[in-house]
Design an enzyme around this catalytic site. Structure first.
Site, mmCIF file in Angstrom:
data_model
loop_
_atom_site.group_PDB
_atom_site.id
_atom_site.type_symbol
_atom_site.label_atom_id
_atom_site.label_comp_id
_atom_site.label_asym_id
_atom_site.label_seq_id
_atom_site.Cartn_x
_atom_site.Cartn_y
_atom_site.Cartn_z
ATOM 1 N N SER A 155 0.833 -1.210 0.000
ATOM 2 C CA SER A 155 0.000 0.000 0.000
ATOM 3 C C SER A 155 0.868 1.261 0.000
ATOM 4 C CB SER A 155 -0.893 0.007 1.242
ATOM 5 O OG SER A 155 -0.127 0.375 2.360
ATOM 6 N N CYS A 185 -7.947 -20.757 2.401
ATOM 7 C CA CYS A 185 -7.008 -21.681 3.087
ATOM 8 C C CYS A 185 -7.710 -22.881 3.727
ATOM 9 C CB CYS A 185 -6.214 -20.913 4.137
ATOM 10 S SG CYS A 185 -7.205 -19.802 5.132
ATOM 11 N N SER A 226 -2.931 -17.047 12.185
ATOM 12 C CA SER A 226 -2.268 -16.425 11.027
ATOM 13 C C SER A 226 -3.218 -16.323 9.839
ATOM 14 C CB SER A 226 -1.009 -17.195 10.624
ATOM 15 O OG SER A 226 -1.336 -18.516 10.260
ATOM 16 N N GLU A 250 -16.349 -16.907 6.124
ATOM 17 C CA GLU A 250 -15.540 -18.104 5.877
ATOM 18 C C GLU A 250 -16.399 -19.323 5.510
ATOM 19 O OE1 GLU A 250 -12.338 -17.730 5.950
ATOM 20 O OE2 GLU A 250 -11.384 -19.656 6.353
ATOM 21 N N HIS A 287 -4.487 -25.115 9.900
ATOM 22 C CA HIS A 287 -5.929 -25.261 10.138
ATOM 23 C C HIS A 287 -6.271 -26.743 10.311
ATOM 24 C CE1 HIS A 287 -6.298 -21.127 9.292
ATOM 25 N NE2 HIS A 287 -6.924 -21.142 8.128
HETATM 26 N N1 LIG Z 1 -3.532 -15.454 5.957
HETATM 27 C C1 LIG Z 1 -3.945 -16.575 5.364
HETATM 28 O O1 LIG Z 1 -3.790 -17.695 5.899
HETATM 29 C C2 LIG Z 1 -4.602 -16.524 3.999
HETATM 30 C C3 LIG Z 1 -4.864 -17.723 3.384
HETATM 31 C C4 LIG Z 1 -5.455 -17.737 2.122
HETATM 32 C C5 LIG Z 1 -5.766 -16.554 1.504
HETATM 33 N N2 LIG Z 1 -5.536 -15.372 2.125
HETATM 34 C C6 LIG Z 1 -5.870 -14.152 1.397
HETATM 35 O O2 LIG Z 1 -4.654 -13.559 0.963
HETATM 36 C C7 LIG Z 1 -4.767 -12.129 0.979
HETATM 37 C C8 LIG Z 1 -3.694 -11.551 1.897
HETATM 38 O O3 LIG Z 1 -3.909 -12.044 3.214
HETATM 39 P P1 LIG Z 1 -2.929 -11.714 4.413
HETATM 40 O O4 LIG Z 1 -3.381 -12.576 5.517
HETATM 41 O O5 LIG Z 1 -1.526 -11.768 3.966
HETATM 42 O O6 LIG Z 1 -3.306 -10.158 4.692
HETATM 43 P P2 LIG Z 1 -2.464 -9.059 5.461
HETATM 44 O O7 LIG Z 1 -1.496 -9.687 6.407
HETATM 45 O O8 LIG Z 1 -3.457 -8.092 5.991
HETATM 46 O O9 LIG Z 1 -1.605 -8.335 4.280
HETATM 47 C C9 LIG Z 1 -2.225 -7.495 3.344
HETATM 48 C C10 LIG Z 1 -1.203 -6.957 2.338
HETATM 49 O O10 LIG Z 1 -1.896 -6.132 1.405
HETATM 50 C C11 LIG Z 1 -1.319 -4.804 1.410
HETATM 51 N N3 LIG Z 1 -2.382 -3.788 1.261
HETATM 52 C C12 LIG Z 1 -3.341 -3.457 2.156
HETATM 53 N N4 LIG Z 1 -4.094 -2.435 1.667
HETATM 54 C C13 LIG Z 1 -3.583 -2.119 0.446
HETATM 55 C C14 LIG Z 1 -3.905 -1.138 -0.537
HETATM 56 N N5 LIG Z 1 -4.911 -0.264 -0.362
HETATM 57 N N6 LIG Z 1 -3.173 -1.124 -1.675
HETATM 58 C C15 LIG Z 1 -2.145 -1.977 -1.867
HETATM 59 N N7 LIG Z 1 -1.766 -2.904 -0.955
HETATM 60 C C16 LIG Z 1 -2.495 -2.985 0.186
HETATM 61 C C17 LIG Z 1 -0.643 -4.688 2.763
HETATM 62 O O11 LIG Z 1 0.369 -3.706 2.641
HETATM 63 P P3 LIG Z 1 0.742 -2.653 3.813
HETATM 64 O O12 LIG Z 1 1.668 -3.391 4.761
HETATM 65 O O13 LIG Z 1 1.452 -1.573 3.069
HETATM 66 O O14 LIG Z 1 -0.527 -2.240 4.457
HETATM 67 C C18 LIG Z 1 -0.112 -6.094 2.952
HETATM 68 O O15 LIG Z 1 1.078 -6.248 2.207
HETATM 69 C C19 LIG Z 1 -6.191 -11.816 1.446
HETATM 70 O O16 LIG Z 1 -7.019 -11.651 0.330
HETATM 71 C C20 LIG Z 1 -6.573 -13.067 2.225
HETATM 72 O O17 LIG Z 1 -7.960 -13.270 2.276
HETATM 73 C C21 LIG Z 1 -4.942 -15.319 3.355
#
Ligand SMILES: NC(=O)c1ccc[n+]([C@@H]2O[C@H](COP(=O)([O-])OP(=O)(O)OC[C@H]3O[C@@H](n4cnc5c(N)ncnc54)[C@H](OP(=O)(O)O)[C@@H]3O)[C@@H](O)[C@H]2O)c1
Length: 353
Positions: free
Chosen positions: A37, A150, A180, A203, A243
């Site tokens: 971001s 996930c 996580s 979910e 999970h």
């Molecule tokens: N965590 C899991 O186990 C998991 C599993 C499967 C799928 N997912 C999916 O994968 C995706 C990421 O999940 P996560 O858990 O990694 O999320 P997260 O920890 O919240 O990370 C989000 C990322 O997106 C960036 N971001 C946020 N707002 C933004 C914006 N306006 N423009 C550009 N970049 C932006 C953040 O950057 P900044 O640091 O700059 O804010 C960060 O790099 C989500 O769609 C989630 O549903 C997650």
């Protein structure tokens, strides 16, 4: 071979960090840019990723890279791994696909769109046929391929061999999901320590609908959803990664427990046949101990750590048409970063990149 340039969108988040871990040393892919971001853009990665949470240090090659905006003019690579929040991904991933990029996405934004493949390479690689439909429908030079939620991934990998051999009538699932899975900063410690939260927004619907799409068949350019019934109850538990799902299955054909274990343990797919770098030898590992699988012991199981699903407690239910089991899959590896990397490897192996 000359490596393929890739960009990681959402590089600072939980999944983005895992992507960096899995890709910085990848035999086929080379990270040329990392994006997040406006909060992070223009900073060095080591300053932007203040919540780096993996046991390894940030790789040397990445520490001093400058984070850019999620804009194709700044990222430069044709192959893009997206780990963006879903609402952001809706616009950003489209921008990339429009200008000819291949987006391998973790986000839910496009998963259920009719012309977007939702793929687990061992389960439904044939759904990649939708890429052509998508490009034609949307007039994009590039395209989007998504991986599932996930919780869906571990479940679909276990249901697939059971479905093919015994048929599925009804599936009930109760989950115990790691913190996580909620991303960064995640669930406050005060709420999750010594506790279980019996609700994870959106979910249950994702796990139900995504499984039916993934296990569906392509006909006339679209997916005919699988026709079994599925009900899901999701819970957040104080585990960091991995999970756990307890699964109650009513099959169409009578199911023998030993035969069920055999089909699960012999299950493999295109990634194994093509010997893709992130493909574990055994996508599903069956354990016979009465107290396995457990997240701490089994989430990193397999020849590619974190890419196998571990199943245990396989047993008969009320009668010969009911099978019970417990599974564990690593939510940020097989359930996220590893899933997009394996999808991209499959695209490359099939000359779709
Ligand atoms: N965590 C899991 O186990 C998991 C599993 C499967 C799928 N997912 C999916 O994968 C995706 C990421 O999940 P996560 O858990 O990694 O999320 P997260 O920890 O919240 O990370 C989000 C990322 O997106 C960036 N971001 C946020 N707002 C933004 C914006 N306006 N423009 C550009 N970049 C932006 C953040 O950057 P900044 O640091 O700059 O804010 C960060 O790099 C989500 O769609 C989630 O549903 C997650």
């Amino acid at each position: 071979m000359k490596k393929i340039d890739v960009s990681i969108l959402g590089c600072t988040g939980t999944v983005g960090q895992r992507l960096i871990e899995m890709v910085y040393n990848h035999p086929w892919f080379n990270i040329v840019s990392i994006a997040a971001s406006e909060r992070s853009a223009s900073k060095k990665y080591k300053e932007a990723a203040v919540n780096w949470h993996l046991p390894m240090d940030i790789p040397e090659e990445i520490r001093d890279m400058t984070v850019v905006n999620t804009d194709p003019r700044e990222t430069g690579a044709r192959l893009v791994f997206s780990a963006l929040p879903s609402d952001i991904a809706k616009e950003v991933e489209k921008n990339f696909a429009e200008v000819g990029c291949v987006v391998a996405s973790n986000a839910s934004a496009y998963r259920m769109e009719k012309d977007v493949p939702l793929v687990i390479p061992e389960v439904n690689p044939d759904h990649l046929q939708l890429i052509e439909v998508q490009r034609e429908n949307r007039g994009w030079d590039g395209y989007i391929v998504t991986d599932p939620n996930c919780t869906t991934i571990g479940l679909a990998m276990v249901l697939k061999p059971i479905y093919d051999r015994f048929g599925l009538d009804t599936v009930y699932v109760s989950t115990m999901q790691a913190i996580s899975g909620a991303g960064l900063p995640g669930v406050p410690g005060l709420l999750i320590t010594d506790n279980i939260i019996p609700y994870i927004k959106d979910e249950e619907k994702k796990v139900m609908t995504e499984n039916l799409k993934i296990l569906g068949k392509i006909k006339d350019g679209e997916v005919k959803f699988a026709d079994f019934k599925i009900a899901v109850s999701c819970n957040r538990v104080p585990v960091i990664d991995g999970h756990t799902e307890t699964v109650f299955i009513k099959t169409k054909e009578p199911v023998d427990v030993e035969e069920a274990k055999k089909v699960l343990s012999e299950f493999e797919g295109e990634p194994q046949r093509l010997n893709l770098p992130s493909a574990p030898k055994k996508p599903v590992i069956v354990r016979n101990e009465e107290d396995r699988p457990q997240p701490r012991l089994d989430r990193m199981a397999g020849t590619v750590p974190g890419m196998s699903v571990t199943v245990g407690r396989v047993r008969q239910g009320f009668d010969e048409n009911h099978l019970l089991l417990t599974l564990i899959s690593h939510n940020t590896i097989r359930g996220a970063a590893g899933a997009v990397v394996l999808n991209a490897e499959l695209l490359y192996a099939k000359k779709l990149l």
